[in-house]
Design a protein around this motif. Sequence first.
Motif: not given
Length: 185
Positions: A100-118
Amino acid sequence: MKMKRILLIGACLSAVGLFWWLQNHRQSSPRSLAEVALSHQGDTRYEAARWNGWYRPGSNKCNQAVADWIVASGHPRPHVPGHFGIIPRDPNAHEWADPHVTIPGWSAPFPRDQSQPGDIIAQWHGPVFGHVGVVVGIRQTISAYGEVQPPGLVLENDWRFRTAPGANGEGSADPPPIVRRYTGH
């Protein structure tokens, strides 16, 4: 007299805001966030017992480490509204993990199985606590970890990709970790 106090408070808030902006919008040579984070492995500057900028002794500083590494990688410092809704501050670990928290410049949260370095990976524990780090490889993260000696030591491990109950320091009621990616918007 009351008007002078109001003007003085306004001037102080403006000075603090300008100082924060200047400290956190320096451009450096671009490096990947994963590279920057890995270069801090073994670092103890985020130790819980130390004062570190605005962070008091006794506080875990995983979120400050992540914010510092983001700046060192050439991106603007992440921020959320802070004191009085005026002075920006670093998102805490719980906010990185809160959908529910928006962090400017950063995406909405998504599942960890889609993560990439960085990517940023975070999990919250209870109403106000959490942990945040940077994904640096397949099932690998780096973070200033509070559960080792000295507390705040930066280390690389499989934190947040472990699947056994409680293996990430979470309670049974804690949601799974989530990931955010830099978007620049």
